[in-house]
Motif scaffolding. Structure first.
Motif, PDB file in Angstrom:
ATOM      1  N   MET A 138      11.089  62.595 -10.725  1.00 41.02           N
ATOM      2  CA  MET A 138      11.032  61.253 -11.459  1.00 41.02           C
ATOM      3  C   MET A 138      12.184  60.815 -11.698  1.00 41.02           C
ATOM      4  SD  MET A 138       8.578  60.339 -14.608  1.00 41.02           S
ATOM      5  CE  MET A 138       9.311  58.186 -15.165  1.00 41.02           C
ATOM      6  N   THR A 139      12.651  59.700 -12.114  1.00 43.04           N
ATOM      7  CA  THR A 139      13.938  59.068 -12.271  1.00 43.04           C
ATOM      8  C   THR A 139      13.102  57.846 -13.466  1.00 43.04           C
ATOM      9  OG1 THR A 139      14.479  58.597 -10.107  1.00 43.04           O
ATOM     10  CG2 THR A 139      15.503  56.990 -12.163  1.00 43.04           C
ATOM     11  N   PRO A 140      14.185  58.967 -14.302  1.00 43.06           N
ATOM     12  CA  PRO A 140      12.843  58.602 -16.159  1.00 43.06           C
ATOM     13  C   PRO A 140      13.653  56.458 -15.842  1.00 43.06           C
ATOM     14  CG  PRO A 140      14.565  60.444 -16.648  1.00 43.06           C
ATOM     15  CD  PRO A 140      14.947  59.461 -15.203  1.00 43.06           C
ATOM     16  N   PRO A 141      13.495  56.089 -16.831  1.00 39.41           N
ATOM     17  CA  PRO A 141      14.123  54.553 -17.266  1.00 39.41           C
ATOM     18  C   PRO A 141      14.973  54.643 -18.127  1.00 39.41           C
ATOM     19  CG  PRO A 141      11.330  55.045 -18.526  1.00 39.41           C
ATOM     20  CD  PRO A 141      11.786  56.576 -17.958  1.00 39.41           C
ATOM     21  N   ALA A 142      15.389  53.968 -17.629  1.00 39.04           N
ATOM     22  CA  ALA A 142      17.381  53.763 -17.864  1.00 39.04           C
ATOM     23  C   ALA A 142      16.892  53.180 -19.429  1.00 39.04           C
ATOM     24  CB  ALA A 142      17.605  52.819 -17.162  1.00 39.04           C
ATOM     25  N   VAL A 143      18.007  53.560 -20.278  1.00 43.37           N
ATOM     26  CA  VAL A 143      18.108  53.299 -21.816  1.00 43.37           C
ATOM     27  C   VAL A 143      19.654  53.364 -21.557  1.00 43.37           C
ATOM     28  CG1 VAL A 143      18.121  53.355 -24.038  1.00 43.37           C
ATOM     29  CG2 VAL A 143      16.522  54.296 -22.296  1.00 43.37           C
ATOM     30  N   PRO A 144      20.439  51.399 -21.095  1.00 40.07           N
ATOM     31  CA  PRO A 144      21.424  51.264 -21.316  1.00 40.07           C
ATOM     32  C   PRO A 144      22.570  50.660 -22.713  1.00 40.07           C
ATOM     33  CG  PRO A 144      20.701  49.130 -20.287  1.00 40.07           C
ATOM     34  CD  PRO A 144      19.522  50.235 -20.681  1.00 40.07           C
ATOM     35  N   ALA A 145      23.591  51.552 -22.509  1.00 40.68           N
ATOM     36  CA  ALA A 145      24.256  51.242 -24.194  1.00 40.68           C
ATOM     37  C   ALA A 145      25.232  49.958 -24.333  1.00 40.68           C
ATOM     38  CB  ALA A 145      26.169  52.316 -23.705  1.00 40.68           C
ATOM     39  N   ALA A 146      24.918  49.502 -25.423  1.00 42.86           N
ATOM     40  CA  ALA A 146      25.406  47.954 -25.821  1.00 42.86           C
ATOM     41  C   ALA A 146      27.386  48.435 -25.870  1.00 42.86           C
ATOM     42  CB  ALA A 146      25.095  47.429 -26.834  1.00 42.86           C
ATOM     43  N   LEU A 147      27.898  47.812 -25.110  1.00 43.95           N
ATOM     44  CA  LEU A 147      29.471  47.872 -24.682  1.00 43.95           C
ATOM     45  C   LEU A 147      30.383  46.401 -25.492  1.00 43.95           C
ATOM     46  CD1 LEU A 147      29.743  49.803 -21.599  1.00 43.95           C
ATOM     47  CD2 LEU A 147      30.711  50.501 -24.027  1.00 43.95           C
ATOM     48  N   ASP A 148      31.575  46.920 -26.550  1.00 40.89           N
ATOM     49  CA  ASP A 148      32.333  45.483 -26.970  1.00 40.89           C
ATOM     50  C   ASP A 148      32.362  44.982 -25.365  1.00 40.89           C
ATOM     51  OD1 ASP A 148      33.277  44.323 -28.797  1.00 40.89           O
ATOM     52  OD2 ASP A 148      34.779  44.173 -27.673  1.00 40.89           O
ATOM     53  N   PRO A 149      32.792  44.165 -25.605  1.00 39.52           N
ATOM     54  CA  PRO A 149      33.561  43.528 -23.759  1.00 39.52           C
ATOM     55  C   PRO A 149      34.515  44.345 -23.529  1.00 39.52           C
ATOM     56  CG  PRO A 149      32.685  41.199 -25.235  1.00 39.52           C
ATOM     57  CD  PRO A 149      32.142  42.389 -26.055  1.00 39.52           C
ATOM     58  N   LEU A 150      35.758  44.153 -25.112  1.00 38.57           N
ATOM     59  CA  LEU A 150      36.603  45.198 -25.018  1.00 38.57           C
ATOM     60  C   LEU A 150      36.949  45.928 -24.300  1.00 38.57           C
ATOM     61  CD1 LEU A 150      40.044  44.715 -27.013  1.00 38.57           C
ATOM     62  CD2 LEU A 150      39.157  47.131 -26.176  1.00 38.57           C
ATOM     63  N   VAL A 151      36.126  46.676 -25.080  1.00 39.35           N
ATOM     64  CA  VAL A 151      35.535  48.087 -24.504  1.00 39.35           C
ATOM     65  C   VAL A 151      34.678  48.866 -22.947  1.00 39.35           C
ATOM     66  CG1 VAL A 151      34.202  50.802 -24.675  1.00 39.35           C
ATOM     67  CG2 VAL A 151      34.504  49.377 -26.639  1.00 39.35           C
ATOM     68  N   GLY A 152      33.860  47.371 -22.787  1.00 46.28           N
ATOM     69  CA  GLY A 152      34.015  47.797 -20.690  1.00 46.28           C
ATOM     70  C   GLY A 152      34.933  47.037 -19.830  1.00 46.28           C
ATOM     71  N   ALA A 153      35.421  46.613 -20.454  1.00 54.12           N
ATOM     72  CA  ALA A 153      37.116  45.896 -19.818  1.00 54.12           C
ATOM     73  C   ALA A 153      37.792  47.518 -19.635  1.00 54.12           C
ATOM     74  CB  ALA A 153      37.492  45.155 -20.497  1.00 54.12           C
ATOM     75  N   PHE A 154      37.685  48.436 -20.648  1.00 56.48           N
ATOM     76  CA  PHE A 154      38.525  49.262 -20.352  1.00 56.48           C
ATOM     77  C   PHE A 154      37.971  50.531 -19.106  1.00 56.48           C
ATOM     78  CE2 PHE A 154      39.503  53.658 -21.859  1.00 56.48           C
ATOM     79  CZ  PHE A 154      41.011  53.690 -21.681  1.00 56.48           C
ATOM     80  N   LEU A 155      36.382  50.059 -19.352  1.00 56.53           N
ATOM     81  CA  LEU A 155      36.008  51.337 -18.178  1.00 56.53           C
ATOM     82  C   LEU A 155      35.997  50.955 -17.332  1.00 56.53           C
ATOM     83  CD1 LEU A 155      32.984  52.566 -21.301  1.00 56.53           C
ATOM     84  CD2 LEU A 155      35.375  53.693 -20.406  1.00 56.53           C
ATOM     85  N   ALA A 156      35.618  49.623 -17.296  1.00 55.55           N
ATOM     86  CA  ALA A 156      35.855  48.942 -15.954  1.00 55.55           C
ATOM     87  C   ALA A 156      36.785  49.398 -15.030  1.00 55.55           C
ATOM     88  CB  ALA A 156      36.251  47.761 -15.579  1.00 55.55           C
ATOM     89  N   ASP A 157      37.909  50.029 -15.689  1.00 56.17           N
ATOM     90  CA  ASP A 157      38.941  51.056 -14.512  1.00 56.17           C
ATOM     91  C   ASP A 157      38.445  52.346 -14.520  1.00 56.17           C
ATOM     92  OD1 ASP A 157      40.544  51.959 -12.712  1.00 56.17           O
ATOM     93  OD2 ASP A 157      42.541  50.995 -13.746  1.00 56.17           O
ATOM     94  N   PRO A 158      37.903  53.257 -13.615  1.00 56.76           N
ATOM     95  CA  PRO A 158      37.690  54.283 -13.936  1.00 56.76           C
ATOM     96  C   PRO A 158      39.049  54.995 -13.829  1.00 56.76           C
ATOM     97  CG  PRO A 158      35.797  53.521 -12.297  1.00 56.76           C
ATOM     98  CD  PRO A 158      36.982  52.451 -12.302  1.00 56.76           C
ATOM     99  N   ASP A 159      39.882  54.434 -13.241  1.00 51.26           N
ATOM    100  CA  ASP A 159      41.084  55.241 -12.984  1.00 51.26           C
ATOM    101  C   ASP A 159      41.600  55.685 -14.244  1.00 51.26           C
ATOM    102  OD1 ASP A 159      40.669  56.017 -10.343  1.00 51.26           O
ATOM    103  OD2 ASP A 159      41.993  54.331  -9.542  1.00 51.26           O
ATOM    104  N   ARG A 160      41.498  54.428 -15.232  1.00 48.88           N
ATOM    105  CA  ARG A 160      42.590  54.480 -16.422  1.00 48.88           C
ATOM    106  C   ARG A 160      41.757  55.519 -17.407  1.00 48.88           C
ATOM    107  NH1 ARG A 160      42.857  49.176 -17.437  1.00 48.88           N
ATOM    108  NH2 ARG A 160      40.702  48.442 -17.979  1.00 48.88           N
ATOM    109  N   VAL A 161      39.867  55.763 -16.955  1.00 46.22           N
ATOM    110  CA  VAL A 161      39.771  56.865 -18.062  1.00 46.22           C
ATOM    111  C   VAL A 161      40.424  57.942 -17.425  1.00 46.22           C
ATOM    112  CG1 VAL A 161      37.969  57.234 -19.090  1.00 46.22           C
ATOM    113  CG2 VAL A 161      37.834  54.698 -18.295  1.00 46.22           C
ATOM    114  N   ARG A 162      40.608  58.293 -16.217  1.00 44.91           N
ATOM    115  CA  ARG A 162      40.475  59.729 -15.824  1.00 44.91           C
ATOM    116  C   ARG A 162      41.795  59.676 -15.965  1.00 44.91           C
ATOM    117  NH1 ARG A 162      37.656  58.018 -11.105  1.00 44.91           N
ATOM    118  NH2 ARG A 162      35.609  58.978 -10.789  1.00 44.91           N
TER     119      ARG A 162
END
Length: 457
Positions: free
Chosen positions: A1-25
């Motif tokens: 079974m696939t569980p229901p999703a519980v998505p995290a709230a992100l500040d827009p600035l943090v979301g912008a940082f994570l938008a580029d996975p290569d930057r995180v890597r």
């Protein structure tokens, strides 16, 4: 079974940082994995939102950043530059505050204090929020000139607390202050709840104590309501409820099991029903700290003719002090780790092993009920997994609940735990098996570009 999703709230600035996975890597390659990232600009935005609420009142106020929430020097320096005060609870936190630019008049020492910390506070000339009668008597001998607040506990309708001076002992404290001629700044409380009714009742009791202090010739001017303002972890309250329902059904055997082994998350099953409150209850909150604070200030104060708490403070020329920690670092930190490998367990569950331990991202007796964010290029169908840690302990499951991932990650993929700045990064991080301390790096955005600055370990 696939569980229901519980998505995290992100500040827009943090979301912008994570938008580029290569930057995180790149961050993981440069600074190592796992990695704590802190965002001082989010801290500043949180501070501005609280100030906006307080500025709407007619009373004076002081915000004291609760340093214990995070050891980050970046957060402490951000608070110092912003002109607020700081609440410290140890000699090292006091040293950190001074090194970050706080002057003695902007430092408050709270919590239970031994003789060594009292002496350090006396030498530094800071304000002391007194926890008990012994502390008050010692300060009378060490430094009677120090400004003090009395931390009070034992309020009707509140849970028993090991902190503070019980209401029954307040007269003894006031008598000691009169005899020693210590300077009483005001009265303080800190409740382990954000319930407005409970907090306003405590405020009413503290205002009565202030009146009694004036009758003895003391001149307190401060009501300190502590911290305890809430965080918002998830963007989807319905998703939280759906997951909780699925978890309960699994515990009852009426649906696929969402739990690992004997984990019950604080619930207990009896007579065909699930009882109790979960250890992840804080993730259900959907109200922001500024809205909770605004409600508290607008709440009628018992015994004051229906006037709101904020109005009573203004009418009596009293200053409001607050000690927010979680509210100031809400959404201002994330923890990132690499996937080491993925395996199938004997019970059929999929385990995603990470190069961190459970204690790096949550207290041992709690559970993370927002979904980690998997940054992967792999393609697969959504599925349920358990995230496992790198300690040689059965208990080191980072999530003891099955988590939905949109695609199964592969070794090397980053996994992001959102909103870990409040206590999660520091309160129970482990050094077991000689694993190194997790590096902490500040992230700043300028002209849509991100720069990373490592803190001293």
């Amino acid at each position: 079974m696939t569980p229901p999703a519980v998505p995290a709230a992100l500040d827009p600035l943090v979301g912008a940082f994570l938008a580029d996975p290569d930057r995180v890597r790149d961050a993981l390659r440069h600074f190592g994995s796992p990695l704590h990232l802190v965002f001082p600009q989010v801290f500043t935005a949180n501070l501005t939102a609280l100030r906006d609420v307080l500025d709407a009142g007619r009373f004076g106020y002081r915000l004291c950043y609760a340093h214990k929430v995070n050891r980050s020097a970046t957060f402490a320096r951000t608070a110092a530059t912003a002109g607020i005060s700081i609440d410290v609870a140890s000699a090292r936190e006091l040293r950190s505050a001074l090194d970050s630019g706080f002057t003695a008049d902007r430092i408050e020492v709270t919590g239970p204090k031994g003789l060594a910390l009292l002496r350090t506070a006396a030498e530094a000339g800071v304000t002391v929020n007194v926890d008990n009668l012994w502390e008050l008597a010692e300060l009378a001998e060490l430094a009677p000139e120090l400004p003090v607040l009395l931390r009070v506990s034992g309020f009707a309708g509140s849970a028993p607390s090991r902190f503070g001076i019980d209401l029954a002992d307040i007269d003894a404290a006031l008598d000691l202050l009169v005899r020693s001629r210590q300077r009483l700044l005001g009265v303080a409380f800190h409740l382990d709840t954000a319930a407005t009714g409970e907090r306003v009742r405590a405020a009413g009791d503290c205002l009565s104590i202030i009146e009694r202090a004036y009758a003895r010739g003391l001149e307190p001017t401060v009501l300190n309501i502590g911290g305890g303002l809430r965080q918002v972890f998830t963007t989807d309250a319905a998703g939280y409820d759906a997951y909780d329902d699925a978890l309960r059904a699994g515990l009852l055997g009426r649906g696929p099991a969402m739990h690992w082994g004997s984990s019950t998350f604080g619930y207990h099953v009896a007579e065909g029903m699930v009882h109790g409150g979960p250890v992840f209850h804080k993730y259900a909150n959907t109200r922001s700290a500024p809205s909770i604070l605004a409600e508290l200030l607008a709440e009628p104060l018992p015994g004051h003719g229906g006037r709101a708490l904020g109005a009573v403070l203004a009418d009596n020329l009293l200053d409001l002090w607050l000690e927010p920690g979680k509210a100031l670092v809400d959404h201002a930190g994330i923890t990132v780790a690499r996937v080491e490998f993925v395996k199938r367990a004997g019970n059929g569950a999929t385990l995603v092993h990470l190069d961190l331990s459970r204690d790096t991202v949550t207290a041992a007796d709690q559970e993370v009920l927002i979904d980690p964010i998997v940054l992967t290029d792999a393609e697969s169908s959504p599925t349920g997994v358990f995230f496992a840690g790198h300690l040689c302990l059965e208990r080191d499951l980072v999530t003891q609940r099955q988590v939905r991932v949109e695609a199964l990650p592969v070794p090397g993929d980053p996994v992001v735990f959102a909103n870990t700045a409040a206590y999660h990064m520091d309160l129970s991080a482990t050094r077991a098996a000689m694993h190194p301390d997790v590096a902490k790096v500040a992230v700043l955005q300028r002209d849509n570009e991100f720069s990373l600055f490592p803190e001293d370990r």
